[in-house]
Write an enzyme that holds these catalytic residues in place. Structure first.
Site, PDB file in Angstrom:
ATOM      1  N   LYS A   1     -62.829  45.511  51.455  1.00  0.00           N
ATOM      2  CA  LYS A   1     -62.863  46.559  50.418  1.00  0.00           C
ATOM      3  C   LYS A   1     -63.944  47.564  50.783  1.00  0.00           C
ATOM      4  O   LYS A   1     -65.080  47.180  51.102  1.00  0.00           O
ATOM      5  CB  LYS A   1     -63.164  45.951  49.042  1.00  0.00           C
TER       6      LYS A   1
ATOM      7  N   HIS B   1     -65.020  34.832  48.404  1.00  0.00           N
ATOM      8  CA  HIS B   1     -65.326  36.236  48.110  1.00  0.00           C
ATOM      9  C   HIS B   1     -66.729  36.454  47.527  1.00  0.00           C
ATOM     10  O   HIS B   1     -67.484  37.291  47.997  1.00  0.00           O
ATOM     11  CB  HIS B   1     -64.326  36.797  47.097  1.00  0.00           C
TER      12      HIS B   1
ATOM     13  N   GLU C   1     -60.729  39.142  36.025  1.00  0.00           N
ATOM     14  CA  GLU C   1     -59.326  39.530  36.266  1.00  0.00           C
ATOM     15  C   GLU C   1     -58.518  39.415  34.984  1.00  0.00           C
ATOM     16  O   GLU C   1     -58.772  38.521  34.170  1.00  0.00           O
ATOM     17  CB  GLU C   1     -58.688  38.601  37.300  1.00  0.00           C
TER      18      GLU C   1
ATOM     19  N   ARG D   1     -39.218  29.980  58.441  1.00  0.00           N
ATOM     20  CA  ARG D   1     -38.091  29.054  58.456  1.00  0.00           C
ATOM     21  C   ARG D   1     -36.813  29.678  57.869  1.00  0.00           C
ATOM     22  O   ARG D   1     -35.706  29.345  58.286  1.00  0.00           O
ATOM     23  CB  ARG D   1     -38.500  27.843  57.618  1.00  0.00           C
TER      24      ARG D   1
ATOM     25  N   LYS E   1     -59.917  34.263  35.310  1.00  0.00           N
ATOM     26  CA  LYS E   1     -58.584  34.857  35.152  1.00  0.00           C
ATOM     27  C   LYS E   1     -58.315  35.043  33.668  1.00  0.00           C
ATOM     28  O   LYS E   1     -58.918  34.396  32.827  1.00  0.00           O
ATOM     29  CB  LYS E   1     -57.538  33.941  35.767  1.00  0.00           C
TER      30      LYS E   1
END
Ligand code: BG6
Length: 506
Positions: A189, A247, A223, A48, A347
């Site tokens: 991966k 995943h 992570e 857009r 995380k």
């Protein structure tokens, strides 16, 4: 497998977004530099934002440089690559805009003498996955008598089982299943693909790869990053939907599947679905005993102070969304009966590490004092990232007059391969879709089965709100309550057993 992609146009919806800039375009540039793209190939970015092609190319130029793909700003390859990219500004929520859009795409295609093959990539917010395909169909651009049409859909593929089914029904009414590519970048991966090679190109593992020799399996994706600027999306998804449903369930299937009859996509995908069909359903008691959700509070990592999840941009101040999940599950088939599979992901943990650890059973008798820190000496550790490797661990006598058995490791690191350059996941997956190879893309039944398995947990957590939610400081190795599910997660055992770090990191 090694088919050269035919001449084609890649139409990216969501062209001004983060995914396009950070992953898609840098990966396509890498493929271009390696001469893996078709000779006749155009990329048409659609979104857009009001931009012209020149401005768009300039923004991509910056992204490619910023991404570290090339440090020479006037790299001739880069300029040649950018010349294949066009931008069309279009309000994709307005069905009337699509006829002009496809007229322009047709003109570009004809001018470049490209066959009538179009690969659509939906790199848009998920809400558009059900909006754009019907508009493509309304323009009769979902098929072509003179070529092909394919569509790549990003995750999240629905936010629950019902939505995933609805999306599937919609897409399958527009494109044939073989032309729908549901992307899961973990499958791109190199190390994840190598799970298949490790298991099925070698005969030494198969006799051991079952409940007779394997005690338990851990799949970890830890992570250091927080939610960055994706708080809006993440707060409605959480770690279970964001990482586990897609995943980590796919990785689990690669580890657990039976040998396929051939390396054809459908053979492999059939075996993946069989694994999901054999998952032991999560009963309320299992949810109580075998699952944990947690959220990070403020903390620090490498000396940097980090805010609590609830203080991240676009996150509800009272959010009960989980940023960490631990899950113990079982696959009820002959190979895996009663072997626990542990999945952990979170995380803002202390380390960035994705790893599969196969724990073999202990020797029938412990003959040596302190043998292997009191647990099984044998593990196969498949590190998916960052230091991609495969390590086989076993006990050996320490030199000296005592008979102390400690664990040693036989290691293979991908970087030791002279020719090693691990292609990025998106490079591999984009190229596969261009070649029409769906092996590393998820099939609809597998996705639905994975949702089906997790729904009782999702619904339980939604109902319970903050009941049972625990907290961990950003930067910690894992929430301490994880030991309720598994006494010694491998990620923590390393630290516990190392002679130099005797303190329990919890
Ligand atoms: C994405 C998730 O699919 O995968 C992110 O949405 C996550 O939240 C990312 O950070 C992890 O991917 P990688 O390749 O960096 O391990």
């Amino acid at each position: 497998m090694n088919k050269i992609p035919q001449s084609q146009i890649l139409v990216i919806f969501g062209a001004s977004g983060d995914l396009t800039h950070r992953k898609l375009i840098p990966s396509l540039f890498e493929l271009f530099e390696r001469k893996l793209l078709p000779d006749k190939f155009l990329i048409v970015g659609v979104s857009r934002t009001r931009l012209n092609t020149e401005e768009y190319r300039k923004s991509l130029h910056e992204s490619i440089i910023g991404n570290g793909k090339t440090h020479v700003t006037d790299n001739p390859y880069l300029n040649a690559f950018l010349r294949n990219i066009y931008y069309i500004s279009c309000n994709t929520t307005d069905g009337n805009a699509y006829s002009t859009l496809f007229d322009e795409i047709d003109q570009l295609r004809n001018a470049a003498g490209i066959d009538d093959n179009i690969l659509f990539y939906l790199a848009t917010p998920p809400v558009m996955y059900a909006v754009i395909p019907p508009f493509i169909q309304a323009q009769r651009q979902n098929t072509s008598p003179n070529g092909w049409r394919r569509i790549i859909i990003e995750k999240p593929y629905g936010s629950n089982e019902t939505e995933a089914r609805q999306l599937d029904r919609l897409l399958c009414g527009i494109f044939p299943e073989r032309e729908i590519y549901r992307i899961d970048h973990f499958l791109g991966k190199e190390t994840v693909q190598n799970i298949l090679a490790l298991r099925f190109a070698n005969s030494i593992w198969e006799p051991l790869w079952n409940r007779n020799y394997i005690d338990h399996i851990e799949i970890t994706a830890s992570e250091t990053l927080g939610v960055e600027l994706r708080g809006g999306y993440y707060d409605s998804a959480g770690a279970l939907r964001d990482m586990v449903q897609s995943h980590l369930m796919q990785i689990m299937a690669f580890i657990a599947m039976e040998p396929p009859s051939s390396f054809e996509p459908e053979s492999i995908r059939n075996e993946i679905s069989k694994v999901f069909r054999s998952l032991r359903p999560l009963s309320p008691a299992d949810i109580e005993r075998n699952t944990l959700r947690a959220q990070y509070t403020d903390g620090s990592l490498n000396g940097t102070k980090l805010p609590a999840y609830r203080n991240e941009p676009h996150v509800d101040k009272l959010s009960t969304t989980e940023t960490f999940v631990a899950l113990k599950l079982y696959i009820d088939n002959w190979r895996w009966a009663d072997v626990p599979f542990y999945i952990y992901t979170g995380k803002r943990l202390a380390e960035k590490r994705s790893e599969v650890v196969i724990h073999f059973r202990s020797a029938p008798r412990t003959m040596f004092p302190g043998q292997c820190c009191g647990s099984s000496c044998n593990q196969l550790v498949i590190t998916l990232q960052p230091d991609e490797s495969i390590r086989l661990r076993f006990g050996l006598k320490q030199p000296g007059s005592n008979f102390e058995v400690e664990q040693v490791s036989m290691d293979f690191f991908y970087k030791s391969l002279a020719t090693s350059r691990l292609p990025g996941a998106y490079e591999r997956l984009l190229l596969d879709a261009m070649r029409g190879d769906a092996l590393l893309y998820s099939r609809s039944d597998a996705l639905e089965l994975s949702w089906h398995f997790l729904m009782p947990l999702i619904e339980h957590w939604e109902k319970e709100k903050d009941e049972g939610l625990v907290f961990y400081p950003a930067g910690s190795p894992m929430p301490r309550e994880v030991t309720r599910i598994h006494a010694r997660p491998y990620l923590l055992k390393e630290a516990v057993c190392s002679p130099h770090k005797n303190e329990n990191p919890l």
